[in-house]
Design an enzyme around this catalytic site. Structure first.
Site, short mmCIF file in Angstrom:
data_model
loop_
_atom_site.label_atom_id
_atom_site.label_comp_id
_atom_site.label_asym_id
_atom_site.label_seq_id
_atom_site.Cartn_x
_atom_site.Cartn_y
_atom_site.Cartn_z
N CYS A 2 0.86 -1.18 0.00
CA CYS A 2 0.00 0.00 0.00
C CYS A 2 0.90 1.24 0.00
O CYS A 2 2.12 1.13 0.08
CB CYS A 2 -0.88 0.03 1.24
N ARG A 44 -4.75 1.47 -1.22
CA ARG A 44 -4.87 0.15 -0.62
C ARG A 44 -4.66 -1.00 -1.60
O ARG A 44 -5.24 -1.02 -2.68
CB ARG A 44 -6.26 0.00 0.02
N LEU A 45 -3.80 -1.94 -1.18
CA LEU A 45 -3.76 -3.27 -1.79
C LEU A 45 -4.31 -4.23 -0.75
O LEU A 45 -3.70 -4.43 0.31
CB LEU A 45 -2.33 -3.67 -2.17
N ILE A 47 -5.06 -7.36 1.29
CA ILE A 47 -4.47 -8.66 1.54
C ILE A 47 -5.25 -9.41 2.61
O ILE A 47 -5.61 -10.57 2.45
CB ILE A 47 -2.99 -8.53 1.97
N ASN A 70 0.79 0.47 6.01
CA ASN A 70 1.31 -0.32 4.90
C ASN A 70 2.07 -1.50 5.48
O ASN A 70 3.02 -1.31 6.23
CB ASN A 70 2.25 0.53 4.03
N GLU A 72 1.96 -5.86 6.87
CA GLU A 72 1.19 -7.02 7.34
C GLU A 72 1.70 -7.42 8.71
O GLU A 72 2.91 -7.51 8.93
CB GLU A 72 1.33 -8.19 6.36
N ASP A 94 -5.79 -6.64 9.83
CA ASP A 94 -4.67 -6.44 10.76
C ASP A 94 -4.42 -4.96 11.02
O ASP A 94 -3.77 -4.60 12.01
CB ASP A 94 -3.40 -7.13 10.24
N GLY A 361 13.55 -15.08 -1.70
CA GLY A 361 14.71 -15.40 -0.87
C GLY A 361 15.64 -14.23 -0.65
O GLY A 361 16.79 -14.43 -0.22
#
Length: 456
Positions: A2, A44-45, A47, A70, A72, A94, A361
């Site tokens: 976000c 906003r994205l 999730i 922004n 998680e 969240d 990774g």
């Protein structure tokens, strides 16, 4: 991802402009909050909790707090149970967990979070803005502060929507030439800074304070035998990957074929049956060159087959480089010497059609000493410990590598192994623009003297 934007005065048009220029970070919704003291914006994205209830800026149940967030929070379910008796939750997101945690624990709420985040909370009762960034600094947070005007954003380009001077920070430029990136808290723009990782800040009136809420304990090592340590490390990596697989949107993995992304895939495959993996290669006319530069690409294909993933491949050609170069620079905001930037942008554009969240990774080599220079530093320690000085001096007369291994641990060895050399830089930069000591002094103060011991 976000985007979060804001500043300490009211201007709806300006915060909308900040939202617009960072809209690529959040295609699922955009909104603002303004009062006489603050302007906040968010793209906003979605999730976690895809409903409209999870939209931002989000207010607390009593209307006193307003957040733009922004990131998680991986342990949000555990925290929600802990906070259930003290907060009236309205959503499953969240983001609201962060609001509830701040309401109960104040600025120490960040010590409760396991996740990646950058956020700002306006406390209307206290007329106070609280900002924080995650422990490692995965999520970006930039700001401008001149003693009166405070502006923050997920990207520098949004801050530049304000009428600010665009002046090159020569110290930051020198650091970039030496280490090929701009270390925090600096940016290439004079007056614009990064909030450092594991930092929190409070803006109240004309006072702006930053402090660190977490640091790595350099003396903390996993106990036990090599096998016990290996099993404990496997457990921790597994827990980390499992926690990051929580998503209400499609999820995938960037697979390079190397150890790090393959470990992530291995962990994910233990708890998920159907996994999308994504790899990028190079479309080259010369077959020999194609074989040379696509070794990881082919290895990723074999790794995906071994784990039975739904493997997706994309090829980068010379035309793509020409077409995407300017776009890549625009997204970076400031230079970083990453040769994979264009190929990763190509891969991300492709992966977006199938996944909204992608694990990778990145950081494994830095965390576990995967580069040759890290191994050479360890060899240097043994060389100096077990080889008599007279023997080291004799060998150093004939071997440049032996001379390097005799460099003392600390800033001397760090600069020798990590900095770009003068003879290279002098080919492209005027002598009067190149400060030979500024980067050494910066890293010595920030990462060696400040902890009162030598890093190896």
């Amino acid at each position: 991802m976000c985007s979060i934007n804001g500043f300490n005065f009211k201007n709806e048009n300006l915060v909308l402009k900040m939202n617009k220029i960072t809209s690529h970070r959040g295609p699922d919704g955009s909104d603002i909050f303004c009062n006489e003291e603050i302007s906040l914006g968010h793209n906003r994205l979605s999730i976690i909790d895809l409903s409209e209830a999870g939209s931002q800026p989000m207010k607390s149940y009593d209307g006193n707090l307003v957040i733009v967030f922004n990131g998680e929070i991986y342990n949000f379910k555990e925290l929600k149970r802990e906070l259930a008796d003290t907060y009236q939750f309205k959503t499953s997101s969240d983001t609201e967990i962060v609001l509830a945690a701040y309401q109960k624990w104040g600025k120490d709420c960040v010590k409760k979070f396991n996740g990646i985040f950058a956020f700002a909370i306006w406390n209307n009762a206290k007329k106070e803005l609280f900002l924080a960034r995650d422990h490692i600094g995965v999520k970006p947070l930039y700001y401008f502060w001149d003693g009166k005007q405070f502006i923050f954003s997920s990207e520098i380009k949004a801050i530049l929507e304000h009428n600010l001077p665009r002046i090159l920070n020569r110290e930051a430029f020198n650091h970039y030439l030496r280490v090929l990136y701009v270390p925090e808290p600096l940016t290439m723009f004079e007056g614009i800074r990064k909030l450092p990782p594991a930092s929190r800040a409070v803006l109240k009136g004309q006072k702006f304070d930053i402090d660190v809420y977490w640091s790595v304990d350099g003396d903390s090592y996993l106990p036990g035998s090599n096998r016990e340590i290996a099993l404990e490390l496997e457990k921790k990596v597994m827990e980390s990957v499992r926690s990051q697989l929580v998503s209400d949107r499609p999820l995938g993995i960037y697979l390079s074929g190397g150890i790090d992304s393959s470990v992530v895939l291995d962990c994910a495959s233990r708890v998920r049956d159907k996994i999308d993996t994504f790899s990028v290669g190079f479309k080259l006319s010369n077959k020999e060159q194609a074989e040379k530069f696509n070794q990881d690409f082919y290895l990723a294909r074999r790794t995906a087959k071994h784990y039975g993933t739904n493997h997706n491949e994309v090829l980068l050609n010379t035309d793509d480089v020409a077409d995407m170069l300017e776009k890549m620079v625009w997204h970076l905001d400031e230079p970083i010497s990453n040769p994979t930037a264009i190929s990763m942008m190509k891969l991300a554009g492709f992966a977006k059609n199938k996944a909204d969240v992608v694990l990778g990774g990145d950081g494994g080599d830095e965390l576990f000493g995967g580069y040759e220079r890290y191994r050479m530093s360890v060899v240097s320690d043994f060389w100096q410990k077990f080889m008599p000085k007279i023997a080291r001096d004799s060998v150093s007369c004939f071997s440049e590598k032996a001379k390097k291994m005799d460099t003392a641990a600390g800033i001397d060895r760090f600069s020798l192994f990590m900095f770009q050399k003068d003879n290279i830089l002098q080919r492209v930069v005027k002598e009067d623009f190149l400060d030979k000591k500024t980067t050494r002094n910066f890293f010595e103060a920030e990462y060696f003297l400040s902890v009162g011991k030598i890093f190896r």
